[in-house]
Scaffold this motif. Structure first.
Motif, PDB file in Angstrom:
ATOM      1  N   GLY A  99       0.811  -1.215   0.000  1.00 50.84           N
ATOM      2  CA  GLY A  99       0.000   0.000   0.000  1.00 50.84           C
ATOM      3  C   GLY A  99       0.840   1.258   0.000  1.00 50.84           C
ATOM      4  N   LEU A 100       1.902   1.272   0.820  1.00 43.26           N
ATOM      5  CA  LEU A 100       2.806   2.420   0.852  1.00 43.26           C
ATOM      6  C   LEU A 100       3.447   2.659  -0.510  1.00 43.26           C
ATOM      7  N   GLU A 101       3.948   1.592  -1.113  1.00 44.68           N
ATOM      8  CA  GLU A 101       4.674   1.713  -2.379  1.00 44.68           C
ATOM      9  C   GLU A 101       3.745   2.165  -3.499  1.00 44.68           C
ATOM     10  N   LEU A 102       2.548   1.589  -3.555  1.00 45.12           N
ATOM     11  CA  LEU A 102       1.624   1.956  -4.627  1.00 45.12           C
ATOM     12  C   LEU A 102       1.201   3.415  -4.495  1.00 45.12           C
ATOM     13  N   LYS A 103       0.914   3.864  -3.266  1.00 45.65           N
ATOM     14  CA  LYS A 103       0.522   5.269  -3.082  1.00 45.65           C
ATOM     15  C   LYS A 103       1.672   6.199  -3.434  1.00 45.65           C
ATOM     16  N   ARG A 104       2.895   5.834  -3.037  1.00 41.39           N
ATOM     17  CA  ARG A 104       4.042   6.673  -3.365  1.00 41.39           C
ATOM     18  C   ARG A 104       4.232   6.802  -4.867  1.00 41.39           C
TER      19      ARG A 104
ATOM     20  N   PHE B 168       1.983   6.609  -7.248  1.00 38.08           N
ATOM     21  CA  PHE B 168       0.942   7.395  -7.908  1.00 38.08           C
ATOM     22  C   PHE B 168       0.892   8.842  -7.432  1.00 38.08           C
ATOM     23  N   VAL B 169       1.501   9.135  -6.274  1.00 35.62           N
ATOM     24  CA  VAL B 169       1.499  10.512  -5.771  1.00 35.62           C
ATOM     25  C   VAL B 169       2.791  11.235  -6.130  1.00 35.62           C
TER      26      VAL B 169
ATOM     27  N   ARG C  34       2.631   8.932 -11.487  1.00 33.13           N
ATOM     28  CA  ARG C  34       1.646  10.006 -11.303  1.00 33.13           C
ATOM     29  C   ARG C  34       1.217  10.589 -12.652  1.00 33.13           C
ATOM     30  N   THR C  35       1.912  10.240 -13.716  1.00 30.24           N
ATOM     31  CA  THR C  35       1.517  10.686 -15.049  1.00 30.24           C
ATOM     32  C   THR C  35       0.903   9.520 -15.811  1.00 30.24           C
ATOM     33  N   PHE C  36      -0.088   9.833 -16.634  1.00 30.65           N
ATOM     34  CA  PHE C  36      -0.822   8.798 -17.358  1.00 30.65           C
ATOM     35  C   PHE C  36       0.094   7.984 -18.249  1.00 30.65           C
TER      36      PHE C  36
ATOM     37  N   LEU D  16       4.015  12.938   0.789  1.00 28.22           N
ATOM     38  CA  LEU D  16       4.791  14.172   0.753  1.00 28.22           C
ATOM     39  C   LEU D  16       4.864  14.805   2.138  1.00 28.22           C
ATOM     40  N   ARG D  17       5.941  15.493   2.401  1.00 30.26           N
ATOM     41  CA  ARG D  17       6.095  16.195   3.674  1.00 30.26           C
ATOM     42  C   ARG D  17       5.114  17.360   3.757  1.00 30.26           C
ATOM     43  N   SER D  18       4.637  17.623   4.970  1.00 33.49           N
ATOM     44  CA  SER D  18       3.766  18.776   5.190  1.00 33.49           C
ATOM     45  C   SER D  18       4.597  20.059   5.139  1.00 33.49           C
ATOM     46  N   ARG D  19       3.897  21.190   5.123  1.00 37.24           N
ATOM     47  CA  ARG D  19       4.614  22.476   5.096  1.00 37.24           C
ATOM     48  C   ARG D  19       5.479  22.644   6.340  1.00 37.24           C
ATOM     49  N   ARG D  20       4.952  22.208   7.514  1.00 40.54           N
ATOM     50  CA  ARG D  20       5.725  22.315   8.745  1.00 40.54           C
ATOM     51  C   ARG D  20       6.963  21.417   8.693  1.00 40.54           C
ATOM     52  N   GLY D  21       6.835  20.324   7.978  1.00 44.46           N
ATOM     53  CA  GLY D  21       7.957  19.411   7.859  1.00 44.46           C
ATOM     54  C   GLY D  21       8.959  19.807   6.799  1.00 44.46           C
ATOM     55  N   GLY D  22       8.742  20.968   6.172  1.00 44.22           N
ATOM     56  CA  GLY D  22       9.680  21.463   5.174  1.00 44.22           C
ATOM     57  C   GLY D  22       9.179  21.383   3.759  1.00 44.22           C
ATOM     58  N   GLY D  23       7.994  20.772   3.564  1.00 43.91           N
ATOM     59  CA  GLY D  23       7.438  20.670   2.225  1.00 43.91           C
ATOM     60  C   GLY D  23       8.054  19.527   1.427  1.00 43.91           C
TER      61      GLY D  23
END
Length: 457
Positions: A96-101, A103-104, A109-111, A269-276
């Motif tokens: 699940g982690l790998e597949l989400k990474r 596609f995100v 992430r590109t068709f 992806l990292r949050s804005r607080r985490g540096g983006g």
């Protein structure tokens, strides 16, 4: 009157073109870990078969069937069931982690990147299922329950085969094989959830949403709540993950589904607080980096040890097992159906998108990888147990067929891929050349025009 200038030709989709360099490094790291995991998986399988077919068989089955756990929570399970329901949840969490990474934040992430491996995975599920069903259709509804057994690809065994034969398979095909296997795992877990679930308990299933939602919330806000204290975040997320697993297990849905759901709940992806996004890998990649060795080096080999042990009974027993329509369907589906489904889907995508293979590759290379995808093991063993019940005659015969079909698929793939090794060596040398000394091999240099057309890196 001057003639209008002709429109520029529509660019063709370059099938199996190279990934971005960061993706190349990421996938190379994963495959190195999976190669070690594949070796351990092979050792566990050989050990299980040895114990099950010698004087130690009674000891082996006694250990596999030894029950332990808390009965009021429906967790008084055999060690074999703990491996299938518990340890494989870790395997599916990584999937699940790998597949989400991918596609995100990955190349998928590109068709144009995603369409080929996703279509190939779907074709590699549908065609084997149809072939198996056609072979056992006249044998009764009980045998039809095994239709999903030959639909999965075992990436650990597949990359172990590549290591054994010394193949220098190009990076584009390695990434294709990994992505196809990950999508296969997602399709397999969907099949398990919809077709192989037990007595559904809606209340427990609804209650599972509570810890799952809290897990997702804390995973997305961990940098706000815990800062850089990773152990604190883990101390909170782990109990919520376990609670989700327990409730899903009690609900009648196979517990491995919880692993995929938890994997999808982790931010890539990292949050804005985490540096983006530019500050480094997100939580999903960090967890994958830490947990994959546990999955590949322990969880999957232990499951294989408890699941692959089957008493064959000599030549007569092997003959009986392989003449069972279930076994025939599995072997034919893995060896023939899997590569045909993958090749057919890939060819259709290429034709409908007016695409073309990367100049460094030929269709024979795709055929070799498609044959290698017929190595189905971990998920196939799991579905066999769910379909027929662990230890039943059809389950025993199915396991013999899974081993036989996977071995035949590996041997056929070896013949094809070994014949191309010299060509692969030239591609590997090209992918290692860094003439401008910028730290990135020259073949991974940017192509702005291509990126603008197809959304690449």
């Amino acid at each position: 009157m001057p003639k209008p200038s002709p429109l520029p030709p529509t660019p063709k989709l370059n099938v199996f073109r190279r990934s971005s360099y960061p993706e190349y490094l990421h996938v190379s790291t994963i495959l190195r870990k999976e190669t070690v995991g594949g070796a351990l998986l092979l050792v566990a399988t050989v050990l299980a078969l040895t114990l099950a077919n010698t004087g130690a068989s009674d000891f082996y089955y006694a250990v596999r069937d030894f029950q332990i756990g808390y009965e009021p929570w429906h967790l008084n399970l055999s060690l074999g069931a703990w491996a299938a329901d518990g340890l494989l949840a870790i395997f599916f969490f990584i999937a699940g982690l790998e597949l989400k990474r991918e596609f995100v934040a990955g190349d998928l992430r590109t068709f144009s990147r995603a369409v080929v491996p996703v279509a190939a995975a779907v074709g590699g599920v549908i065609v084997p299922a149809v072939i198996f069903t056609a072979i056992v259709f006249s044998s009764g509804p009980e045998m039809l329950r095994g239709w999903a057994i030959p639909t999965a690809t075992d990436i650990a065994f597949a990359v172990a085969v590549l290591a054994v034969i010394g193949s220098k398979l190009p990076s584009a095909l390695r990434i294709f094989l990994l992505t196809l296997a990950v999508v296969d795992d997602l399709l397999a877990i969907a099949i398990i959830a919809f077709f192989y679930s037990g007595d559904l308990q809606p209340v427990l299933l609804l209650l599972a949403i509570v810890p799952l939602s809290l897990f997702a919330f804390l995973a997305h806000t961990h940098s706000y709540l815990f800062g850089t204290t990773r152990w604190a975040a883990g101390a909170v997320l782990l109990p919520l993950g376990l609670a989700t697993w327990v409730l899903v297990h009690g609900s009648g849905i196979h517990a491995t589904v919880a692993g995929v759901l938890l994997g999808f709940a982790v931010p890539v992806l990292r949050s804005r607080r985490g540096g983006g996004p530019d500050a480094g890998p997100g939580l999903a990649q960090n967890l994958e980096h830490r947990i994959r060795p546990l999955s590949a080096g322990f969880a999957v080999p232990v499951f294989a040890f408890f699941s692959a042990g089957v008493t064959i009974g000599g030549v007569s027993g092997l003959t009986t097992a392989l003449t069972d329509p279930v076994a025939i369907g599995i072997v034919v589906a893995l060896v023939v159906g899997k590569p045909v489904g993958i090749m057919l889907a890939t060819w259709l995508v290429t034709k409908t998108t007016r695409g073309a293979l990367d100049p460094d590759l030929a269709w024979v290379d795709v055929i070799g990888v498609a044959m290698l995808a017929g190595v189905g093991f971990t998920v196939s063993l799991l579905i066999s147990e769910l379909a027929f019940g662990q230890g039943s005659p059809h389950d025993e015969h199915a396991k013999v067929a899974i081993l036989t079909g996977s071995l035949l698929a590996a041997l056929l793939a070896t013949v094809v891929l070994r014949s191309r090794n010299r060509h692969y060596g030239r591609i590997a040398a090209k992918e290692a050349l860094d003439a401008d000394n910028d730290g990135v091999p020259d073949v991974f240099g940017a192509d702005p025009a291509r990126d603008e057309r197809f959304g690449g890196h």
